[in-house]
Motif scaffolding. Structure first.
Motif, short mmCIF file in Angstrom:
data_model
loop_
_atom_site.label_atom_id
_atom_site.label_comp_id
_atom_site.label_asym_id
_atom_site.label_seq_id
_atom_site.Cartn_x
_atom_site.Cartn_y
_atom_site.Cartn_z
N THR B 12 46.47 53.04 43.36
CA THR B 12 45.43 52.92 42.52
C THR B 12 46.15 53.10 41.08
O THR B 12 46.89 53.80 40.78
CB THR B 12 44.81 54.31 42.45
OG1 THR B 12 44.06 54.45 43.96
CG2 THR B 12 43.51 54.48 41.69
N THR B 14 45.27 52.23 36.69
CA THR B 14 44.31 52.06 35.55
C THR B 14 44.66 50.72 35.07
O THR B 14 45.83 49.97 34.66
CB THR B 14 44.67 53.20 34.38
OG1 THR B 14 44.44 54.35 34.97
CG2 THR B 14 43.67 52.87 33.15
N LYS B 15 43.73 49.89 34.50
CA LYS B 15 43.66 48.38 33.74
C LYS B 15 44.62 48.81 32.86
O LYS B 15 44.92 49.39 31.85
CB LYS B 15 42.28 48.27 33.25
CG LYS B 15 42.12 46.99 32.73
CD LYS B 15 40.86 46.73 32.29
CE LYS B 15 40.64 47.59 30.75
NZ LYS B 15 39.19 47.00 30.21
N VAL B 80 47.38 44.77 35.22
CA VAL B 80 46.21 44.59 35.91
C VAL B 80 45.02 44.50 35.49
O VAL B 80 44.80 45.28 34.63
CB VAL B 80 46.50 45.44 37.47
CG1 VAL B 80 47.74 45.30 38.02
CG2 VAL B 80 46.28 46.91 36.79
N SER B 85 41.46 44.11 41.92
CA SER B 85 41.28 44.99 42.93
C SER B 85 40.87 44.23 44.11
O SER B 85 39.81 43.44 44.27
CB SER B 85 39.84 45.97 42.55
OG SER B 85 40.09 46.76 41.48
N VAL B 109 41.81 49.09 40.87
CA VAL B 109 42.12 49.27 39.53
C VAL B 109 40.83 50.03 38.72
O VAL B 109 39.93 49.30 38.99
CB VAL B 109 42.42 47.77 38.85
CG1 VAL B 109 42.73 47.91 37.20
CG2 VAL B 109 43.52 47.10 39.30
#
Lengths: 117, 111
Positions: B12, B14-15, B80, B85, B109
Motif C-alpha cells: 500500500t 500513497t500516490k 505511482v 493499483s 495506491v
C-alpha cells in the motif's frame, strides 16, 4: 497485434452441470495454449498445456476426465469443466503463445468466470 | 525445480511515492523474465520483459533490470499513480511451452 478472445466471460451454473469455454487467438499462431485457474487468493494454477502435434499435458490434480480440452488448430482451443462443484469456482484463463522461444509472450484471454450455485 | 518468488501480499502506497516489487527466480534455463499486470476484472497483460543481463527495460513508467547474478527482476516505478493499483505477477517460461508464475503482489495506491 496479438489478441486472445475468450468467452463466455461469466457463467452461472448449477452444481453438477458443465461449462464450456473457448479461446480464439487473433494475429498470431497459438502453437501452445495453457489453461489456468485463478483462485480467490489470486494465484495461478496451471490446469493443462496443449501444444499442436502433441498430447495435452495435465498438471497434478487436474484430469482430462474433468477438464477435457480441444486444440484443433493454431487459432482455437476450448475447455470444459464437467460436473462443476463449488470447489471449481474461479476465473479460468487461457494463455496462448507462438513457438518455444523463451521470449515469446504469453497472451491471455479475458477470462471465463465460473460461478457454481 | 523452477520457481518464482515475489513480494508477498499487499503493498500500500500513497500516490506519488516510488515502489519496488521484488521478484527472484530459480531455474536451470536461460531466463526470460516477464512482469504481468492484472487490473480488477481484467485479464493479465504483459507489462515488460527482458532476457538481457544488467539492462534496464521500461514500459509505461515501470522499469526492471534482470540481474542474473542475483536471479532477480524487481519491478520499480518512481512515482505511482492511482491507476497503478492492480495485481502484478512475475513469470518466466521454462523449456518448451510452460510458464511459471509467482504468487502475485497486489499494489494499492491511495490518494
Amino acid at each position: 497485434g496479438a489478441l486472445v478472445y475468450q468467452y463466455p466471460r461469466r457463467t452461472i451454473c448449477k452444481s453438477g452441470t458443465s461449462m464450456r469455454m473457448e479461446c480464439q487467438a487473433v494475429g498470431f499462431q497459438a502453437t501452445s495454449v495453457a489453461w489456468y485457474r485463478q483462485s480467490p487468493q489470486k494465484t495461478f494454477e496451471l490446469i493443462a498445456l496443449s501444444t499442436v502435434n502433441s498430447a495435452i499435458k495435465y498438471e497434478q490434480n487436474f484430469t482430462q476426465e474433468k477438464f477435457p480440452i480441444s486444440h484443433p488448430n493454431l487459432s482455437f482451443s476450448s475447455m470444459t469443466v464437467l460436473n462443476a462443484y463449488l470447489e471449481d469456482r474461479g476465473l479460468y484463463l487461457c494463455g496462448a503463445r507462438n513457438g518455444t522461444t523463451s521470449g515469446n509472450t504469453l497472451y491471455f484471454g479475458e477470462g471465463s468466470r465460473l460461478i457454481v450455485v | 525445480g523452477d520457481s518464482v518468488t515475489q513480494t508477498e501480499g499487499l503493498v500500500t502506497l500513497t500516490k506519488g511515492l516510488p515502489v519496488m516489487l521484488n521478484c527472484t527466480y530459480q531455474t536451470t534455463y536461460s531466463p526470460f523474465l516477464f512482469w504481468y499486470v492484472q487490473h480488477l476484472n481484467e485479464a493479465p497483460k504483459l507489462l515488460l520483459k527482458s532476457s538481457t543481463d544488467n539492462k534496464r527495460t521500461e514500459h509505461q513508467g515501470f522499469y526492471a533490470t534482470l540481474h542474473k547474478s542475483s536471479s532477480s527482476f524487481h519491478l520499480q516505478k518512481s512515482s505511482v499513480q492511482l491507476s497503478d493499483s492492480a495485481l502484478y505477477f512475475c513469470a518466466f517460461p521454462t523449456g518448451g511451452y510452460k510458464v511459471v508464475f509467482g504468487s502475485g503482489t497486489r499494489l494499492l495506491v491511495s490518494p
